[in-house]
Scaffold this motif. Structure first.
Motif, PDB file in Angstrom:
ATOM      1  N   GLY A 136       0.767  -1.364   0.042  1.00 49.59           N
ATOM      2  CA  GLY A 136       0.089  -0.005   0.104  1.00 49.59           C
ATOM      3  C   GLY A 136       0.752   1.343   0.057  1.00 49.59           C
ATOM      4  O   GLY A 136       0.339   2.321  -0.495  1.00 49.59           O
ATOM      5  N   GLY A 154      -4.911   2.791  -4.233  1.00 49.49           N
ATOM      6  CA  GLY A 154      -4.486   2.238  -2.963  1.00 49.49           C
ATOM      7  C   GLY A 154      -5.516   1.983  -2.067  1.00 49.49           C
ATOM      8  O   GLY A 154      -5.518   1.001  -1.312  1.00 49.49           O
ATOM      9  N   HIS A 158      -5.623  -1.965  -1.186  1.00 47.18           N
ATOM     10  CA  HIS A 158      -4.660  -2.019  -0.550  1.00 47.18           C
ATOM     11  C   HIS A 158      -4.979  -1.664   1.036  1.00 47.18           C
ATOM     12  O   HIS A 158      -4.608  -2.479   2.042  1.00 47.18           O
ATOM     13  CB  HIS A 158      -3.384  -1.698  -0.939  1.00 47.18           C
ATOM     14  N   PHE A 159      -5.579  -0.553   1.067  1.00 43.21           N
ATOM     15  CA  PHE A 159      -6.331  -0.181   2.183  1.00 43.21           C
ATOM     16  C   PHE A 159      -7.567  -0.975   2.827  1.00 43.21           C
ATOM     17  O   PHE A 159      -7.636  -1.273   3.971  1.00 43.21           O
ATOM     18  CB  PHE A 159      -6.460   1.407   2.481  1.00 43.21           C
ATOM     19  N   MET A 207      -0.839  -2.659   4.762  1.00 43.68           N
ATOM     20  CA  MET A 207      -0.420  -1.171   4.955  1.00 43.68           C
ATOM     21  C   MET A 207       0.386  -1.597   6.267  1.00 43.68           C
ATOM     22  O   MET A 207       1.593  -1.059   6.260  1.00 43.68           O
ATOM     23  CB  MET A 207      -1.508  -0.385   5.446  1.00 43.68           C
TER      24      MET A 207
END
Length: 253
Positions: A136, A154, A158-159, A207
């Motif tokens: 991330g 992101g 990824h978050f 993350m």
């Protein structure tokens, strides 16, 4: 004789009242929640009503995300405003904040949710050494003044990859940028050394590496709950996160 009976009854009633008054029910501690970077207090909108339904007072701090000191000061104001004991909760960057702010005498315990848990003299940047760079972090964008935001990709991939795209679009739009230098600022104290702690590890986190989370949880001696979740289990699995916080509330002394 009748007068004697009445007098004895009055004494008995008075004794019972006095005994009841001497042992009032201990009020539950309130919960103060410190959100992380790329978010705001609404990040906890699914957990808060679950806590309130159990009779727990909750305050979500709105971090300025301008520095560690500024965020710690915001948390301290929220703690000081509570009438009694506090269970202090931090997500991600918020874990760094509660590590310092949690030294307040009113704080009974700490709950880290996919969060950084530094020692005194450590920064977020220090904690990442020795672990693979999270995917991330490649999706952070800095403006000319050094404030960091997370891109739409992101946020989505990824978050919060376990949330619907419509929701992550809103999260991208409402995120709180963080001043990049904050990640290098060191805490001066580690409240977890003197207070019981809980930790929610997220096994699908892009993350903060799950291995890093597990190591931090072990170091602080936390009671650990592991979830198959992204970096925001408070959004994807709110009932399970609420259960961890309630465990800390019910264990408070």
């Amino acid at each position: 004789m009748q007068a004697t009976r009445l007098a004895l009854a009055a004494l008995a009633l008075g004794a019972a009242f006095t005994a009841g008054a001497a042992t009032p029910a201990t009020p539950k501690p309130s919960v103060v929640i410190v959100h992380g970077a790329f978010a705001d207090g609404s990040d906890w909108a699914k957990v808060i009503p679950l806590l309130q339904a159990k009779g727990v007072d909750v305050v979500a701090v709105q971090n300025p995300l301008s520095s560690l000191k500024d965020d710690v000061d915001a948390a301290k104001r929220a703690i000081d405003a509570q009438p009694g004991k506090v269970v202090l909760v931090g997500h991600s960057w918020g874990g760094t904040v509660i590590t310092e702010a949690g030294a307040n005498d009113k704080v009974s315990s700490l709950v880290y949710v996919a969060a950084f848990a530094p020692d005194a003299g450590q920064s977020v940047g220090d904690l990442g050494q020795g672990y693979p760079k999270p995917a991330g972090l490649a999706h952070l964008q800095a403006d000319a003044a050094g404030w960091l935001r997370l891109t739409q990709e992101g946020m989505t991939k990824h978050f919060a990859q376990d949330l619907p795209a419509k929701q992550t679009a809103v999260m991208t739009a409402t995120q709180g940028p963080i001043f990049g230098e904050a990640f290098g600022q060191k805490v001066s104290t580690a409240a977890w050394k003197g207070k019981p702690s809980w930790y929610v590890v997220t096994n699908a986190d892009h993350m903060i590496p799950p291995a890093q989370q597990r190591d931090m949880a072990q170091r602080i001696g936390a009671k650990v709950t592991t979830l198959e979740a992204s970096h925001v289990p408070q959004q994807s699995q709110p009932a399970k996160v609420a259960a961890v916080i309630l465990d800390a509330v019910n264990a408070a002394k």
